[in-house]
Design an enzyme around this catalytic site. Structure first.
Site, PDB file in Angstrom:
ATOM      1  N   PRO A 253      40.173  36.344  40.224  1.00 37.17           N
ATOM      2  CA  PRO A 253      40.954  37.528  40.590  1.00 37.17           C
ATOM      3  C   PRO A 253      40.160  38.803  40.335  1.00 37.17           C
ATOM      4  O   PRO A 253      39.040  38.762  39.826  1.00 37.17           O
ATOM      5  CB  PRO A 253      42.136  37.439  39.631  1.00 37.17           C
TER       6      PRO A 253
ATOM      7  N   SER B  51      37.268  37.512  44.071  1.00 39.82           N
ATOM      8  CA  SER B  51      38.264  38.342  44.751  1.00 39.82           C
ATOM      9  C   SER B  51      37.589  39.275  45.752  1.00 39.82           C
ATOM     10  O   SER B  51      36.499  39.815  45.500  1.00 39.82           O
ATOM     11  CB  SER B  51      39.004  39.180  43.712  1.00 39.82           C
TER      12      SER B  51
ATOM     13  N   GLY C 203      40.414  35.148  51.063  1.00 40.90           N
ATOM     14  CA  GLY C 203      41.014  33.869  50.689  1.00 40.90           C
ATOM     15  C   GLY C 203      41.960  33.377  51.776  1.00 40.90           C
ATOM     16  O   GLY C 203      42.068  32.173  52.020  1.00 40.90           O
TER      17      GLY C 203
ATOM     18  N   GLU D 268      41.580  33.572  54.826  1.00 42.49           N
ATOM     19  CA  GLU D 268      40.842  33.025  55.981  1.00 42.49           C
ATOM     20  C   GLU D 268      40.025  31.775  55.651  1.00 42.49           C
ATOM     21  O   GLU D 268      40.003  30.839  56.426  1.00 42.49           O
ATOM     22  CB  GLU D 268      39.924  34.114  56.572  1.00 42.49           C
TER      23      GLU D 268
ATOM     24  N   GLU E 248      45.693  29.070  36.758  1.00 44.99           N
ATOM     25  CA  GLU E 248      46.111  30.081  35.767  1.00 44.99           C
ATOM     26  C   GLU E 248      46.810  31.189  36.556  1.00 44.99           C
ATOM     27  O   GLU E 248      46.146  32.025  37.155  1.00 44.99           O
ATOM     28  CB  GLU E 248      44.905  30.664  35.036  1.00 44.99           C
TER      29      GLU E 248
ATOM     30  N   CYS F 226      47.825  39.477  33.289  1.00 46.32           N
ATOM     31  CA  CYS F 226      48.798  38.370  33.307  1.00 46.32           C
ATOM     32  C   CYS F 226      49.558  38.290  31.984  1.00 46.32           C
ATOM     33  O   CYS F 226      50.625  37.696  31.935  1.00 46.32           O
ATOM     34  CB  CYS F 226      48.080  37.061  33.593  1.00 46.32           C
TER      35      CYS F 226
ATOM     36  N   GLU G  96      57.160  39.294  38.878  1.00 45.12           N
ATOM     37  CA  GLU G  96      56.001  39.871  38.205  1.00 45.12           C
ATOM     38  C   GLU G  96      55.717  41.248  38.819  1.00 45.12           C
ATOM     39  O   GLU G  96      55.580  41.373  40.039  1.00 45.12           O
ATOM     40  CB  GLU G  96      54.776  38.957  38.393  1.00 45.12           C
TER      41      GLU G  96
HETATM   42  P1  NAP Z   1      45.408  36.205  44.267  1.00 42.81           P
HETATM   43  O1  NAP Z   1      45.797  37.071  45.386  1.00 42.81           O
HETATM   44  O2  NAP Z   1      46.115  34.915  44.099  1.00 42.81           O
HETATM   45  O3  NAP Z   1      43.826  35.965  44.418  1.00 42.81           O
HETATM   46  C1  NAP Z   1      43.082  35.211  43.482  1.00 42.81           C
HETATM   47  C2  NAP Z   1      41.888  34.594  44.182  1.00 42.81           C
HETATM   48  O4  NAP Z   1      42.345  33.605  45.095  1.00 42.81           O
HETATM   49  C3  NAP Z   1      41.086  35.605  45.025  1.00 42.81           C
HETATM   50  O5  NAP Z   1      39.729  35.254  44.990  1.00 42.81           O
HETATM   51  C4  NAP Z   1      41.657  35.402  46.406  1.00 42.81           C
HETATM   52  O6  NAP Z   1      40.802  35.817  47.451  1.00 42.81           O
HETATM   53  C5  NAP Z   1      41.836  33.892  46.409  1.00 42.81           C
HETATM   54  N1  NAP Z   1      42.787  33.407  47.411  1.00 42.81           N
HETATM   55  C6  NAP Z   1      43.797  34.077  48.023  1.00 42.81           C
HETATM   56  N2  NAP Z   1      44.440  33.266  48.888  1.00 42.81           N
HETATM   57  C7  NAP Z   1      43.818  32.053  48.821  1.00 42.81           C
HETATM   58  C8  NAP Z   1      44.014  30.799  49.459  1.00 42.81           C
HETATM   59  N3  NAP Z   1      44.976  30.594  50.355  1.00 42.81           N
HETATM   60  N4  NAP Z   1      43.202  29.773  49.126  1.00 42.81           N
HETATM   61  C9  NAP Z   1      42.224  29.934  48.220  1.00 42.81           C
HETATM   62  N5  NAP Z   1      41.984  31.107  47.588  1.00 42.81           N
HETATM   63  C10 NAP Z   1      42.772  32.148  47.874  1.00 42.81           C
HETATM   64  O7  NAP Z   1      45.543  36.954  42.868  1.00 42.81           O
HETATM   65  P2  NAP Z   1      45.021  38.415  42.480  1.00 42.81           P
HETATM   66  O8  NAP Z   1      45.885  39.398  43.169  1.00 42.81           O
HETATM   67  O9  NAP Z   1      43.552  38.484  42.675  1.00 42.81           O
HETATM   68  O10 NAP Z   1      45.296  38.437  40.907  1.00 42.81           O
HETATM   69  C11 NAP Z   1      46.513  38.797  40.351  1.00 42.81           C
HETATM   70  C12 NAP Z   1      47.301  37.581  39.913  1.00 42.81           C
HETATM   71  O11 NAP Z   1      46.506  36.814  39.037  1.00 42.81           O
HETATM   72  C13 NAP Z   1      48.547  37.936  39.129  1.00 42.81           C
HETATM   73  O12 NAP Z   1      49.622  37.136  39.548  1.00 42.81           O
HETATM   74  C14 NAP Z   1      48.172  37.600  37.688  1.00 42.81           C
HETATM   75  O13 NAP Z   1      49.257  37.290  36.842  1.00 42.81           O
HETATM   76  C15 NAP Z   1      47.264  36.440  37.896  1.00 42.81           C
HETATM   77  N6  NAP Z   1      46.382  36.269  36.745  1.00 42.81           N
HETATM   78  C16 NAP Z   1      46.599  35.200  35.929  1.00 42.81           C
HETATM   79  C17 NAP Z   1      45.808  35.019  34.805  1.00 42.81           C
HETATM   80  C18 NAP Z   1      46.033  33.823  33.908  1.00 42.81           C
HETATM   81  O14 NAP Z   1      45.163  33.550  33.104  1.00 42.81           O
HETATM   82  N7  NAP Z   1      47.146  33.123  34.006  1.00 42.81           N
HETATM   83  C19 NAP Z   1      44.786  35.936  34.506  1.00 42.81           C
HETATM   84  C20 NAP Z   1      44.582  37.017  35.361  1.00 42.81           C
HETATM   85  C21 NAP Z   1      45.396  37.174  36.487  1.00 42.81           C
HETATM   86  P3  NAP Z   1      41.029  37.238  48.178  1.00 42.81           P
HETATM   87  O15 NAP Z   1      40.783  38.267  47.126  1.00 42.81           O
HETATM   88  O16 NAP Z   1      40.025  37.227  49.258  1.00 42.81           O
HETATM   89  O17 NAP Z   1      42.441  37.252  48.683  1.00 42.81           O
END
Ligand code: NAP
Length: 488
Positions: A145, A172, A203, A205, A245, A279, A379
């Site tokens: 992320p 990301s 992601g 695409e 995560e 998170c 969230e």
């Molecule tokens: P996200 O939109 O889910 O993106 C995370 C990663 O997944 C990015 O590299 C994204 O690429 C990729 N991705 C998106 N769609 C995908 C798909 N269909 N298949 C494979 N990969 C895909 O999350 P974010 O907005 O970057 O981060 C915020 C979220 O992360 C929040 O919900 C937060 O709570 C969570 N988080 C959790 C933790 C933990 O340890 N539990 C820690 C930090 C953050 P793109 O950027 O190109 O879309």
């Protein structure tokens, strides 16, 4: 910037690029390749064909290389801090902290060299033995992320490589430069060609293609629950091991006997650290009625006193992008439709110059939020906090547990009996008692419910990257007769 595929830094095979923006100004700082499926396939093939040689190198040598990557990062850490400020909008002290976190993860995992052990188990008779080996899984896909764009990359690369796996990293699309900078340091440290690859692109695409690829053995994602659900669906094609995560909705309980000053300072950190984009951010404040008005008054003053703006000089920087800023405006307008009172903030700050186009939002407090309000259910992931007053202990624990997410939780009380009760009753992967986070490398970062699957950190986290394999041996010279082989 470029992608790393099979040891070479390359553009996308169709030459397509995507803009990379500075969230403090909205201005373009670079472009990055939009990798094609062919690029991804080449990266996965390279990872698959090199992982066994990397494994054969032995953990002592892998540990040395990973530690060297840490040393190279340390030597040039200012460059990484600068990128965290410009590409992610981190305020300077938090950029410095994050680099400390990167180094902590890398050295922590490098120290697992020569410490991965298996078991020798007695068989059913004396001459029979079972060797339980822990072997690398193979090709690891790491999806990271933007909110801790350096620490999350380090937290995945170091354990995956330490355990002898090869990696395809897809960072990301909001923070690809930070990932590239770190990957270059691992390459410079001596990770062989093909063992570590990086592909950038949306992601939405290329994500499905990566996670469903037949040569992928493990997918580790830190991201949203929505993305996690999609990956569960798509990875049914390869049955890869999943480490997910995902989101959080941390309750922050302040009981009537709490050390108020400590709770206040921790809450400012827990809510406004990284502009609430964490998170483990406090997302629901449960405040005991006896201390509520005193606490609210002080917290309100602290919130209003926070300086928002230029990451070099302020206490809170921007949100990551325009969409995130708009989503805060929607949270506030929907709370107003619910007739909830905005006690502080609630809008974009009035900033001058280039920062007037940045994605900033004021630290915001919303009073008397009902448990069923979306503010307490979804969230938020930004600097908006809802407050709910409580007086009954059992009921408060129930309210805290009433969330689809189960990552972090916080409790402030001086009553040891309540602390022990909460240890048992709180259904979250992490409970911080009278202290702030974040999680430590030696803790197991994991969650209940929709927060995901498996976890990271500690001996438990590193084990996720290993497959247990059993070898049965009989060293007796006894003859085997057909028909005499026993069943269970
Ligand atoms: P996200 O939109 O889910 O993106 C995370 C990663 O997944 C990015 O590299 C994204 O690429 C990729 N991705 C998106 N769609 C995908 C798909 N269909 N298949 C494979 N990969 C895909 O999350 P974010 O907005 O970057 O981060 C915020 C979220 O992360 C929040 O919900 C937060 O709570 C969570 N988080 C959790 C933790 C933990 O340890 N539990 C820690 C930090 C953050 P793109 O950027 O190109 O879309």
């Amino acid at each position: 910037m470029k992608n790393l595929i099979d040891g070479r830094w390359v553009d996308s095979s169709n030459g397509k690029v995507i803009d990379d923006l500075n969230p403090s100004t909205g201005m373009k700082i670079d472009t990055f390749p939009a990798a094609t499926k062919e690029d991804v396939s080449t990266a996965i093939d390279a990872a698959e064909s090199t992982f066994w040689k990397w494994n054969e190198l032995g953990s002592k040598e892998r540990g040395r290389i990973i530690r060297k990557a840490g040393d190279l990062i340390q030597a040039k850490r200012k460059e990484l801090e600068n990128l965290l400020v410009s590409e992610c909008g981190k305020i300077r002290p938090q950029a410095q902290e994050e680099v400390n976190g990167v180094l902590d993860q890398i050295y922590y995992y490098a120290n697992f060299e020569r410490k991965i052990t298996g078991d020798l188990v007695e068989g059913d008779t004396h001459t029979k033995k079972i060797f339980q080996y822990k072997v690398p899984r193979g090709v690891v896909v790491a999806l990271t992320p933007w909110n801790f764009p350096a620490a999350m990359v380090a937290r995945k690369l170091a354990p995956a490589l330490m355990t002898g796996n090869s990696v395809v990293l897809k960072p990301s699309s909001d923070t690809p430069l930070i990932a590239e900078w770190i990957v270059r340091k691992f390459q410079e440290a001596g990770v062989p060609d093909g063992v570590l690859n990086m592909v950038t692109g949306k992601g939405s695409e290329i994500g499905d293609f990566i996670v469903s690829h037949k040569k992928v053995a493990l997918v580790t994602l830190t991201g949203s629950t929505k993305t996690g659900q999609r990956i569960i669906e798509k990875s049914s094609a390869n049955m890869s091991k999943l480490m997910l995560e995902l989101g959080g909705k941390a309750p922050f309980i302040v009981w009537n006997d709490a050390d108020i000053e400590k709770a206040l300072t921790t809450l400012v950190w827990a809510k406004f650290w990284n502009a609430g984009q964490s998170c483990i951010a406090a997302e629901r404040l449960y405040l005991h009625e006896d201390i509520a008005s005193k606490f609210e008054e002080k917290f309100l003053a602290m919130t209003k006193g926070l300086k928002v703006g230029d990451p070099e000089t302020s206490q809170m920087g921007p949100l990551i992008n325009l969409e995130a800023q708009k989503s805060m405006e929607e949270v506030v307008s929907s709370s107003e439709k619910e007739n909830l009172k905005t006690l502080a903030g609630g809008k974009k700050p009035d900033l001058k110059g280039n920062f007037s186009n940045g994605y900033f939002f004021e630290p915001t407090l919303i009073g008397d939020v009902p448990q069923k309000s979306p503010i307490f259910q979804d969230e938020i992931f930004g600097p908006v906090l809802g407050i709910h007053k409580v007086n009954d202990w059992e009921e408060t624990i129930k309210l805290a547990n009433d969330s689809q997410f189960g990552l972090a939780s916080y409790l402030f009380t001086e009553d040891n009996r309540r602390i022990l009760q909460a240890n048992e009753a709180i259904r979250f992967g992490e409970l911080y008692v009278n202290m702030p986070g974040p999680e430590s490398s030696q803790g197991y970062h994991t969650g209940f419910r929709m927060t995901g699957l498996a976890g990271e950190g500690s001996k438990y986290g590193i084990t996720e990257y290993l497959q247990i394999k059993n070898v049965y041996v009989d060293y007796s010279k006894d003859k085997l007769k057909l028909g005499s082989i026993p069943g269970f």
